[in-house]
Design a protein around this motif. Structure first.
Motif: not given
Length: 359
Positions: A199-206, A250-258, A277-287
Motif C-alpha cells: 500500500p505504500d507504493e503508488t501507481v499514478l493515473f493522470t 485490489r491491486t498489489q500497489r495503491s492506485i492514485v488517480m489525479i 506530493p500527497l504520496y511520496p515521489l520516492a515510492t511512486t513507482v510509475a505513472g
C-alpha cells in the motif's frame, strides 16, 4: 517584434531594466553530462541573455550531441528561462523561428501578451528571471547587425562545444512595464485505492480537467472552448478507469488517480503536486498520463510520445505487443511534445512516467 512579461512577483509593482547589456549565449544550455556549456563561466548577473530556441541537433542532426533531432528538455523554452535564473540574468530574449519552435509567431504573441499564471513557489527567484521575452528572427538579425555581428554566422558557431558567449557591443535593453499580482485558487482532484500487499507504493493515473475557457466567439457566437478532446476525453478515461479499478479486486500497489488543473496555463496543477506530493515521489513507482484520448474508433496502434524519455516505454511496448498492438514512432519528436503535458513535472523529479496516444 518583441513580447515580454514577468512571472516573478515583486513588491515594486513593475519591472524596470535600464541599459541592460545584451549577451548572445547560443542555445543557453549547461549540460555537463554532455560536455556542453554555452556560458563558459561568464558573469551574466544583471544582463539580458539572447538565446536560440531548441538545441543544436535540430539544425544539424548529424552532430548527435543531444541525441539527434528529437528535442531534449534542453531545447524547451521553459528550461532556458530556468537556466537564465540560475545564471543570475536580469532577463532573457528567445529568438523565435517557426521550425525549431514547432509553432508560429502568433502562438508566441497570443500566449505571452495576456495574464501569466504560475504556482506559488517557495523561492521563485531560483526559477524565474525578472523579464521573460521573445523576439522574431528578423528583429534578432537587425539587433545583431546593430552590434556589428552576423546572426547566421553566430548561429552556426553555437552548434559547437567551443562556442563562447558573445556580448552585443553597443546594444542594450530598456524595458519598463507594470506588474500586478492576483492570487487565485484552483483544485486538483485526487482519489486513491489502497493496495493489498504494497500500500505504500503508488501507481499514478493522470489527466487534466481544464481547457482554455472563454475566448473570442466564432461565426455562430459560441465563445466557449469546450475541450471535448483536450482533455474531456482523457478525464472521461480516468473516471472509467476509476470505476473499473473500484469494482475489481485490489491491486498489489495503491492506485492514485489525479485530475490536474491548469495544464493549459503551464502544467500548473501537476507542477504543484510534484512540489507538494500527497504520496511520496520516492515510492511512486510509475505513472501513466492521458492527454487527449482516442475518439476516432478502435485501433491497434499506440504512439508513445517522446519514445526513450521514460523507463516505462519498453514495458508499455511489451504490454502492447502481448495484446497484439503495434508501437508507432512519435510523429514529430523535434517538437518536444513530451515536455508539454502533466506527466513531465513528475518525470523531471525521477518518477517513471509514460505518455501514450492512440495510433
Amino acid at each position: 517584434q518583441i513580447v515580454a512579461t514577468s512571472r516573478l512577483p515583486n513588491d515594486a509593482g513593475h519591472v524596470m531594466l535600464m541599459d541592460a547589456p545584451l549577451v548572445f549565449v547560443g542555445y543557453g544550455i549547461h549540460a555537463p553530462e554532455r560536455d556542453w556549456d554555452d556560458f563558459k563561466g561568464m558573469d551574466l548577473k544583471g544582463k539580458v541573455l539572447v538565446v536560440l530556441v531548441n538545441d543544436a541537433d535540430f539544425e544539424d542532426p548529424s552532430l548527435n550531441t543531444f541525441g539527434g533531432r528529437a528535442m531534449t528538455y534542453y531545447g524547451r523554452w521553459t528550461y532556458k528561462y530556468e537556466e537564465a535564473a540560475r545564471q543570475g540574468a536580469a532577463g532573457m530574449l528567445i529568438v523565435h523561428e517557426d521550425a525549431p519552435a514547432s509553432y508560429g509567431w502568433n502562438t508566441v504573441r497570443n500566449s505571452w501578451t495576456g495574464p501569466q499564471f504560475d504556482i506559488v513557489r517557495a523561492d521563485p527567484a531560483r526559477e524565474r528571471v525578472p523579464m521573460e521575452g521573445w523576439i522574431t528572427r528578423d528583429t534578432a538579425v537587425a539587433l545583431f547587425q546593430h552590434a556589428g555581428l552576423d546572426f547566421e554566422a553566430l548561429k552556426r558557431q553555437a552548434r559547437g562545444r567551443d562556442f563562447r558567449p558573445t556580448p552585443l557591443t553597443g546594444a542594450s535593453l530598456d524595458a519598463m512595464f507594470d506588474l500586478s499580482t492576483t492570487r487565485i485558487e484552483a483544485h486538483n482532484v485526487v482519489a486513491r485505492l489502497e493496495g493489498a500487499t504494497h500500500p505504500d507504493e503508488t501507481v499514478l493515473f493522470t489527466a487534466h480537467w481544464d481547457h482554455l475557457g472563454v475566448g473570442e466567439p466564432d461565426a455562430n457566437g459560441d465563445a466557449i472552448f469546450n475541450g471535448a478532446v483536450d482533455n474531456a476525453s482523457g478525464t472521461a478515461g480516468l473516471l472509467e478507469m476509476a470505476r473499473v479499478f473500484g469494482a475489481a479486486p485490489r491491486t498489489q500497489r495503491s492506485i492514485v488517480m489525479i485530475s490536474f488543473t491548469g495544464e493549459e496555463s503551464g502544467l500548473l496543477g501537476s507542477t504543484y503536486y510534484a512540489a507538494n506530493p500527497l504520496y511520496p515521489l520516492a515510492t511512486t513507482v510509475a505513472g501513466f498520463n492521458m492527454d487527449s484520448a482516442n475518439v476516432y474508433g478502435r485501433t491497434t496502434g499506440i504512439s508513445i510520445v517522446g519514445w526513450g524519455q521514460s523507463d516505462l516505454d519498453e514495458r508499455v511496448a511489451a504490454a502492447a505487443q502481448a495484446q497484439g498492438r503495434t508501437i508507432e514512432a512519435d510523429s514529430n519528436p523535434g517538437a518536444g511534445y513530451y515536455f508539454r503535458s502533466d506527466h513531465f513535472p513528475l518525470a523531471k523529479l525521477g518518477v517513471p512516467m509514460a505518455y501514450a496516444e492512440n495510433g
